[in-house]
Write an enzyme that holds these catalytic residues in place. Sequence first.
Site, PDB file in Angstrom:
ATOM      1  CE1 TYR A 105       0.618   7.930  -6.646  1.00  0.00           C
ATOM      2  CE2 TYR A 105      -0.970   8.150  -8.400  1.00  0.00           C
ATOM      3  CZ  TYR A 105      -0.564   7.868  -7.194  1.00  0.00           C
ATOM      4  OH  TYR A 105      -1.455   7.153  -6.436  1.00  0.00           O
ATOM      5  CG  ASN A 151      -1.628   1.365   1.645  1.00  0.00           C
ATOM      6  OD1 ASN A 151      -2.395   1.931   0.848  1.00  0.00           O
ATOM      7  ND2 ASN A 151      -0.818   2.055   2.308  1.00  0.00           N
TER       8      ASN A 151
HETATM    9  P1  NDP Z   1      -0.546   8.536   3.044  1.00  0.00           P
HETATM   10  O1  NDP Z   1       0.435   9.536   2.617  1.00  0.00           O
HETATM   11  O2  NDP Z   1      -1.665   8.835   3.756  1.00  0.00           O
HETATM   12  O3  NDP Z   1       0.131   7.199   3.583  1.00  0.00           O
HETATM   13  C1  NDP Z   1       1.396   6.906   2.935  1.00  0.00           C
HETATM   14  C2  NDP Z   1       1.856   5.674   3.819  1.00  0.00           C
HETATM   15  O4  NDP Z   1       3.032   5.429   3.416  1.00  0.00           O
HETATM   16  C3  NDP Z   1       2.151   6.192   5.240  1.00  0.00           C
HETATM   17  O5  NDP Z   1       2.006   5.242   5.986  1.00  0.00           O
HETATM   18  C4  NDP Z   1       4.008   6.543   5.081  1.00  0.00           C
HETATM   19  O6  NDP Z   1       4.323   6.170   6.220  1.00  0.00           O
HETATM   20  C5  NDP Z   1       4.274   5.327   4.061  1.00  0.00           C
HETATM   21  N1  NDP Z   1       5.413   5.878   3.408  1.00  0.00           N
HETATM   22  C6  NDP Z   1       5.788   6.528   2.737  1.00  0.00           C
HETATM   23  N2  NDP Z   1       7.036   6.583   2.371  1.00  0.00           N
HETATM   24  C7  NDP Z   1       7.523   5.549   2.852  1.00  0.00           C
HETATM   25  C8  NDP Z   1       8.897   4.892   2.746  1.00  0.00           C
HETATM   26  N3  NDP Z   1       9.936   5.396   2.125  1.00  0.00           N
HETATM   27  N4  NDP Z   1       8.785   3.760   3.455  1.00  0.00           N
HETATM   28  C9  NDP Z   1       8.046   3.130   3.972  1.00  0.00           C
HETATM   29  N5  NDP Z   1       6.678   3.471   3.999  1.00  0.00           N
HETATM   30  C10 NDP Z   1       6.536   4.860   3.432  1.00  0.00           C
HETATM   31  O7  NDP Z   1      -1.158   7.616   1.608  1.00  0.00           O
HETATM   32  P2  NDP Z   1      -2.542   7.241   1.203  1.00  0.00           P
HETATM   33  O8  NDP Z   1      -3.174   6.326   2.161  1.00  0.00           O
HETATM   34  O9  NDP Z   1      -3.380   8.168   0.361  1.00  0.00           O
HETATM   35  O10 NDP Z   1      -1.629   6.346  -0.105  1.00  0.00           O
HETATM   36  C11 NDP Z   1      -1.928   4.790   0.130  1.00  0.00           C
HETATM   37  C12 NDP Z   1      -1.542   4.307  -1.238  1.00  0.00           C
HETATM   38  O11 NDP Z   1      -2.729   4.512  -2.002  1.00  0.00           O
HETATM   39  C13 NDP Z   1      -0.478   4.828  -1.955  1.00  0.00           C
HETATM   40  O12 NDP Z   1       0.018   4.072  -2.855  1.00  0.00           O
HETATM   41  C14 NDP Z   1      -1.210   5.896  -2.964  1.00  0.00           C
HETATM   42  O13 NDP Z   1      -0.569   6.097  -4.133  1.00  0.00           O
HETATM   43  C15 NDP Z   1      -2.360   5.108  -3.176  1.00  0.00           C
HETATM   44  N6  NDP Z   1      -3.554   6.177  -3.691  1.00  0.00           N
HETATM   45  C16 NDP Z   1      -3.816   7.183  -2.831  1.00  0.00           C
HETATM   46  C17 NDP Z   1      -5.228   7.863  -3.415  1.00  0.00           C
HETATM   47  C18 NDP Z   1      -5.432   9.196  -2.417  1.00  0.00           C
HETATM   48  O14 NDP Z   1      -6.203  10.023  -2.966  1.00  0.00           O
HETATM   49  N7  NDP Z   1      -5.148   9.258  -1.254  1.00  0.00           N
HETATM   50  C19 NDP Z   1      -5.718   7.515  -4.563  1.00  0.00           C
HETATM   51  C20 NDP Z   1      -5.190   6.495  -5.250  1.00  0.00           C
HETATM   52  C21 NDP Z   1      -4.447   5.697  -4.758  1.00  0.00           C
HETATM   53  P3  NDP Z   1       5.795   6.804   6.795  1.00  0.00           P
HETATM   54  O15 NDP Z   1       5.936   7.985   6.254  1.00  0.00           O
HETATM   55  O16 NDP Z   1       5.754   6.699   8.250  1.00  0.00           O
HETATM   56  O17 NDP Z   1       7.043   6.039   6.276  1.00  0.00           O
END
Ligand code: NDP
Length: 254
Positions: free
Chosen positions: A155, A89
């Site tokens: 992206y 995710n």
């Molecule tokens: P958030 O930004 O709310 O959460 C992202 C998560 O990814 C956090 O837990 C963050 O944790 C983690 N993360 C980021 N960088 C790293 C890293 N280098 N290593 C490990 N973990 C990492 O995003 P969303 O919940 O919105 O997104 C989840 C997924 O859904 C993504 O793949 C996104 O592309 C996809 N998506 C989102 C949409 C939206 O509108 N929100 C729409 C369509 C798809 P931490 O910073 O603690 O590492």
Amino acid sequence: MKLKGKVAVVTGASAGMGKDIAYLFAKEGAIVYAVARRAERLEELAKSAEGFEGNIIPIVADLTKKEDAERIIDFTYNDSGRLDILVNNAGIMDDFSPVGDVKDEMLEKVFSLNVYAPFYSIRKAVNIFLKQGRGNIINVASIGGLYGSRAGAVYTASKHALVGLTKNTGYMYAKKNIRCNAICPGAVETEIATGDFMKNVNQEGIGIIMPSTVGNPRSGKPEEIATVALFLASDDSSFVNGQCIVADGGWTAY
Ligand code: NDP
């Protein structure tokens, strides 16, 4: 209880959809290895699941590093002796740049997290699944992985790659009792807009893309994606494989 005793890895579990997926899976009885960089957020999440049938075990990792994307799978398997579900995710947005404006740093970072990390984790997990004779992979892609103008070039390309990996993996292992599906969300209210590259967006790119958002009936809540993940993780979806389930409130139906 839909996931009683199952062992799941959920990446990006410190915020947004990953957090709600980890929480719901633990509520449904799973032992969830919750992965992200922010340890304190993961500890809080683990506490919130106390008293559930399942539980949440934090793993701090930076998934832009290959060794971390592999380590989370090894750690889970060594710790629990099995692996049933992998949810890839974690992901980040780009800055809406068209290809001509893309900087190498962004290309490398977004691909490392959105494509290479799931790739390395799936490769490890699949070899465990083959030994076990079963396994289930869920990738959180995006409608940006199905259409051309929901984000910038990086992206969009990264999520199309994840969709391709999903379909290929689903089909390649279909006879091995391993399923691989993707969720393609539309706009969901999370912290994604605070990502590194969203702080300084490409004005031309966002100007071209923004009109497409006018037709979006509404944005979703992370828990509305978690329930889709639960469906795909459970036996309720036993005949669903290699598919991309769009959850966007109808946006792309327009
Ligand atoms: P958030 O930004 O709310 O959460 C992202 C998560 O990814 C956090 O837990 C963050 O944790 C983690 N993360 C980021 N960088 C790293 C890293 N280098 N290593 C490990 N973990 C990492 O995003 P969303 O919940 O919105 O997104 C989840 C997924 O859904 C993504 O793949 C996104 O592309 C996809 N998506 C989102 C949409 C939206 O509108 N929100 C729409 C369509 C798809 P931490 O910073 O603690 O590492």
